[in-house]
Write a protein that holds these residues in place. Structure first.
Motif, PDB file in Angstrom:
ATOM      1  N   ALA A 142      60.899  33.562 -37.002  1.00  0.00           N
ATOM      2  CA  ALA A 142      61.083  32.379 -36.156  1.00  0.00           C
ATOM      3  C   ALA A 142      61.062  32.797 -34.687  1.00  0.00           C
ATOM      4  O   ALA A 142      61.012  33.979 -34.356  1.00  0.00           O
ATOM      5  CB  ALA A 142      62.411  31.715 -36.492  1.00  0.00           C
ATOM      6  N   ALA A 143      61.106  31.822 -33.807  1.00  0.00           N
ATOM      7  CA  ALA A 143      61.211  32.097 -32.374  1.00  0.00           C
ATOM      8  C   ALA A 143      62.549  32.784 -32.110  1.00  0.00           C
ATOM      9  O   ALA A 143      63.538  32.499 -32.785  1.00  0.00           O
ATOM     10  CB  ALA A 143      61.123  30.797 -31.584  1.00  0.00           C
ATOM     11  N   PRO A 144      62.619  33.681 -31.124  1.00  0.00           N
ATOM     12  CA  PRO A 144      63.882  34.376 -30.865  1.00  0.00           C
ATOM     13  C   PRO A 144      65.019  33.419 -30.544  1.00  0.00           C
ATOM     14  O   PRO A 144      66.124  33.598 -31.015  1.00  0.00           O
ATOM     15  CB  PRO A 144      63.586  35.265 -29.667  1.00  0.00           C
ATOM     16  CG  PRO A 144      62.132  35.235 -29.450  1.00  0.00           C
ATOM     17  CD  PRO A 144      61.550  34.121 -30.248  1.00  0.00           C
ATOM     18  N   TRP A 145      64.755  32.407 -29.749  1.00  0.00           N
ATOM     19  CA  TRP A 145      65.729  31.379 -29.426  1.00  0.00           C
ATOM     20  C   TRP A 145      65.056  30.307 -28.602  1.00  0.00           C
ATOM     21  O   TRP A 145      63.895  30.441 -28.225  1.00  0.00           O
ATOM     22  CB  TRP A 145      66.954  31.911 -28.708  1.00  0.00           C
ATOM     23  CG  TRP A 145      66.688  32.858 -27.567  1.00  0.00           C
ATOM     24  CD1 TRP A 145      65.703  32.772 -26.628  1.00  0.00           C
ATOM     25  CD2 TRP A 145      67.422  34.037 -27.249  1.00  0.00           C
ATOM     26  NE1 TRP A 145      65.788  33.799 -25.750  1.00  0.00           N
ATOM     27  CE2 TRP A 145      66.843  34.604 -26.102  1.00  0.00           C
ATOM     28  CE3 TRP A 145      68.532  34.659 -27.813  1.00  0.00           C
ATOM     29  CZ2 TRP A 145      67.321  35.762 -25.521  1.00  0.00           C
ATOM     30  CZ3 TRP A 145      68.992  35.818 -27.226  1.00  0.00           C
ATOM     31  CH2 TRP A 145      68.393  36.359 -26.100  1.00  0.00           C
ATOM     32  N   SER A 146      65.773  29.259 -28.318  1.00  0.00           N
ATOM     33  CA  SER A 146      65.207  28.143 -27.552  1.00  0.00           C
ATOM     34  C   SER A 146      65.862  28.042 -26.185  1.00  0.00           C
ATOM     35  O   SER A 146      66.210  26.970 -25.728  1.00  0.00           O
ATOM     36  CB  SER A 146      65.394  26.839 -28.331  1.00  0.00           C
ATOM     37  OG  SER A 146      66.776  26.582 -28.490  1.00  0.00           O
ATOM     38  N   LEU A 147      66.027  29.169 -25.519  1.00  0.00           N
ATOM     39  CA  LEU A 147      66.661  29.203 -24.208  1.00  0.00           C
ATOM     40  C   LEU A 147      65.631  28.970 -23.114  1.00  0.00           C
ATOM     41  O   LEU A 147      64.505  29.445 -23.207  1.00  0.00           O
ATOM     42  CB  LEU A 147      67.325  30.555 -23.962  1.00  0.00           C
ATOM     43  CG  LEU A 147      68.432  30.951 -24.924  1.00  0.00           C
ATOM     44  CD1 LEU A 147      68.897  32.371 -24.623  1.00  0.00           C
ATOM     45  CD2 LEU A 147      69.584  29.986 -24.829  1.00  0.00           C
ATOM     46  N   ARG A 148      66.037  28.251 -22.088  1.00  0.00           N
ATOM     47  CA  ARG A 148      65.190  28.034 -20.925  1.00  0.00           C
ATOM     48  C   ARG A 148      66.051  28.160 -19.675  1.00  0.00           C
ATOM     49  O   ARG A 148      67.217  27.776 -19.660  1.00  0.00           O
ATOM     50  CB  ARG A 148      64.527  26.652 -20.946  1.00  0.00           C
ATOM     51  CG  ARG A 148      63.568  26.456 -22.094  1.00  0.00           C
ATOM     52  CD  ARG A 148      62.379  27.430 -22.025  1.00  0.00           C
ATOM     53  NE  ARG A 148      61.600  27.378 -23.242  1.00  0.00           N
ATOM     54  CZ  ARG A 148      61.763  28.176 -24.296  1.00  0.00           C
ATOM     55  NH1 ARG A 148      62.685  29.091 -24.309  1.00  0.00           N
ATOM     56  NH2 ARG A 148      60.994  28.057 -25.352  1.00  0.00           N
ATOM     57  N   ALA A 149      65.446  28.690 -18.628  1.00  0.00           N
ATOM     58  CA  ALA A 149      66.147  28.878 -17.361  1.00  0.00           C
ATOM     59  C   ALA A 149      66.261  27.559 -16.615  1.00  0.00           C
ATOM     60  O   ALA A 149      65.394  26.686 -16.715  1.00  0.00           O
ATOM     61  CB  ALA A 149      65.396  29.890 -16.510  1.00  0.00           C
ATOM     62  N   SER A 150      67.329  27.431 -15.864  1.00  0.00           N
ATOM     63  CA  SER A 150      67.493  26.310 -14.945  1.00  0.00           C
ATOM     64  C   SER A 150      68.166  26.847 -13.681  1.00  0.00           C
ATOM     65  O   SER A 150      68.892  27.837 -13.729  1.00  0.00           O
ATOM     66  CB  SER A 150      68.305  25.181 -15.568  1.00  0.00           C
ATOM     67  OG  SER A 150      69.597  25.624 -15.898  1.00  0.00           O
TER      68      SER A 150
END
Length: 170
Positions: free
Chosen positions: A90-98
């Protein structure tokens, strides 16, 4: 086992802290629905992490501390774990910068630390009226590695869990 999840609101109340804290960020590829039920808190993942960004968090569960550096997605944490917590398919995680308003560039101080640190080129600065440049995050390019978090001198860059975001391969 998913019912073994930590009740952060109750824990915060009993400790006298507000429960508005963001959810902890666990190692990449860890399955959040099974994490607290399967993790034995042995520390093998933290010991294996070459970036040394994993530390014991609330309840002793490993959490990522991006102020210490970025995740290189090497997979050492997943390889070291004796439990079936990690799903490398799977994808490593669903983190995004803000970027928060406390960003130095928003305060009209020339700073491009997060842009310079981003290995994916997901952060660009756009000029704005009045001469201040504002950081823009390309969500498609951001892998959530955290390089920008460690590089930010004002602590204005954070990573948050995104729902419905595109999957990224390591």
């Amino acid at each position: 086992m998913a019912d073994d999840a930590i009740d952060r609101g109750r824990r915060g109340f009993l400790r006298g802290r507000p429960s508005a804290d963001p959810a902890p960020i666990h190692p990449p590829w860890s399955r959040p629905d099974y994490f607290t039920g399967l993790c034995t808190r042995c520390g093998a993942c933290a010991e294996a992490c070459p970036e040394a960004i994993l530390r014991p968090g609330d309840g002793g569960y490993p959490e990522v501390d991006f102020t210490r550096g970025e995740c290189s997605f090497c997979g050492a944490c997943a390889d070291a774990c004796p439990e079936p917590i990690f799903d490398r398919n799977a994808a490593p995680w669903s983190l995004r910068a803000s970027v928060a308003p406390s960003c130095l560039a928003v305060q009209r101080v020339v700073c491009r630390s997060c842009q310079d640190a981003c290995p994916e080129g997901a952060i660009r600065f756009q000029p704005a009226p009045g001469g201040a440049a504002h950081a823009r995050i390309d969500d498609e390019a951001c892998t959530g590695c955290g390089a920008c978090v460690a590089a930010c001198p004002s602590g204005a860059v954070t990573l948050t869990h995104q729902t419905g975001s595109p999957a990224h391969a390591a």
